[in-house]
Design an enzyme around this catalytic site. Structure first.
Site: not given
Lengths: 92, 93, 270
Positions: B27-30
């Protein structure tokens, strides 16, 4: 002519706890003498017996160290700000 | 660097790419953190294909990639909930 | 050298660093490979070492010979009430390792002296001065100049703080700024002066910032500048610090070529 002088915390006991005072003089030397006339005892904290600025105290005219200008004879102009900054060693 | 909205690629449009980063499940921000780390290891002008299944990533990853000076060649939907993002590495000057 | 691969945990832990264009994975690897010595684990050393641990500085050395006292806790945030009586380096190491298992903490339970300082600093990339007295500060400066180690200098007093960054060969040193320590008694440097606890945090965090910039190689460190802070006015100013051509330690004709143990000015220690 008046210039603003910033007084460091350790010397504010001598200036009635004022961090900023106004002094008269056309050179740094004259300003120091004017400060001494207003706040007795201030000069010996800044200068040694010969009247030279002590080696653990610096005087700045605006951002410049007077040691690298003309020392105590550095001329001042209206609006200059003088800062007295002593070495501080605290850290614990 | 100004770049318009990344282009949506059709099923038969596949830009040439040098590396693939499959970060389904991320998922964001990864999603961008991992894309950025991968891009750092690549040469300028090489193309990275990033596979994501987190919908906000198809906006965020291209935007962040562009902000750092890269070029986004396009986004292609490959499944109902999976996309490929094609990024050409450019060093920010 | 083999490139350090970031683990899944590290990618997440340091994601807010990696996202910064100026840092990225490259910068984070430099932090992870960094070796920083923090002299003093007190007012300045506590925030410096805590933040450097959080940032992932790979090896952090701590030098202190004191134990935690109740009067430390108003500002030395790395020590807790239950640590009273414990060695400061042990107390700090426990918190740093709990915060970040990635890092290695090396403790030096000693006071630096002319005898031991060169061998202690030899293993580190950057030195942080968080000591509390003039003899140590001049000793640390001279040792860093003689061994070419970058040094973050910070000092605090009541509501005031000063920070500068010394990179030997590149800019001035502490003796260019203040050639000699004051004689005993003229400038209070001991705990009777008092300190607003958070001022230690403000100045320590500024030092930690400088260390990270040096490790990553970004921005403009305070080289040739002295940052002067006053908490009551909430003002930061910087003044210029030129390199002194007559500097006794870093000038072209140095008169100080060996380390000096100045006399201790203050019998009280905090």
């Amino acid at each position: 002519m008046g210039v603003k002088v910033r007084i460091p915390t350790p010397l504010q006991a001598l200036t009635g706890n004022n961090a900023e005072v106004v002094a008269a003089g056309g050179t740094v030397q004259e300003v120091i003498d004017s400060l001494e006339a207003q706040y007795s005892g201030l000069k010996e904290r800044i200068c040694d017996e010969a009247g030279k600025v002590r080696r653990f105290v610096n005087i700045y005219v605006n951002e410049e160290d007077i040691r690298f200008l003309q020392g105590e004879t550095t001329p001042l102009k209206d609006g200059d700000e003088i800062s007295i900054i002593p070495a501080i060693a605290g850290g614990a | 660097m100004a770049q318009e909205q990344p282009k949506m690629l059709s099923a038969d449009e596949t830009p040439a790419f040098d590396e693939t980063l499959n970060i389904r499940g991320e998922v964001c921000p990864y999603t961008f953190v991992r894309s950025k780390l991968k891009l750092e290891d690549m040469e300028e002008e090489q193309v990275l294909r990033v596979i994501v299944d987190y919908p906000p990533a198809i906006k965020n990853v291209p935007q962040s990639a562009i902000n750092e000076g890269n070029e986004v060649l396009g986004i292609k939907q490959i499944e109902e909930r999976a996309w490929e993002i094609y990024i050409r590495k450019r060093e920010k000057k | 050298m083999k490139k350090l691969e970031l683990s899944d945990d590290q990618v997440k832990r340091y994601s807010r660093h990696i996202l910064l264009p100026e840092v990225g994975g490259k910068g984070q690897r430099k932090i992870l490979e960094g070796r920083v010595l923090v002299i003093g684990t007190g007012g300045l050393g506590a925030p410096v070492s805590f933040y450097l641990a959080a940032a992932g500085v790979g090896t952090i050395g701590l030098v202190d010979s004191d134990t935690v006292e109740v009067s430390n806790l108003q500002r030395q945030i790395i020590h807790f009430t239950h640590d009273i009586g414990k060695h400061k380096t042990d107390s700090a190491r426990e918190k740093m390792e709990a915060l970040n298992p990635d890092i290695k903490v090396v403790v030096h339970k000693t006071r630096v002296s002319s005898e031991n300082i060169l061998s202690i600093i030899a293993d580190y990339d950057v030195v942080v001065d968080g000591s509390d007295n003039f003899p140590t500060r001049y000793l640390v400066n001279d040792a860093c100049v003689l061994s070419g180690k970058p040094l973050s200098h910070g000092g605090i007093f009541r509501f005031d703080g000063q920070v500068t960054t010394i990179v030997p060969g590149k800019g001035p040193c502490y003796r260019c700024l203040f050639p000699e320590p004051p004689p005993p008694g003229l400038v209070p440097s001991c705990q009777e002066a008092g300190i607003l606890g958070v001022v230690a945090g403000t100045i320590g965090v500024a030092q930690a910032t400088e260390v990270l910039k040096l490790l990553i190689g970004i921005g403009e460190p305070l080289i040739g500048r002295l940052l002067v802070y006053n908490a009551l006015e909430m003002k930061f100013r910087t003044v210029k610090v030129p390199k002194n051509p007559q500097c006794p330690v870093c000038g072209p004709h140095p008169t100080i070529t060996e380390l000096i143990d100045y006399e201790e000015f203050c019998s009280l220690r905090s």
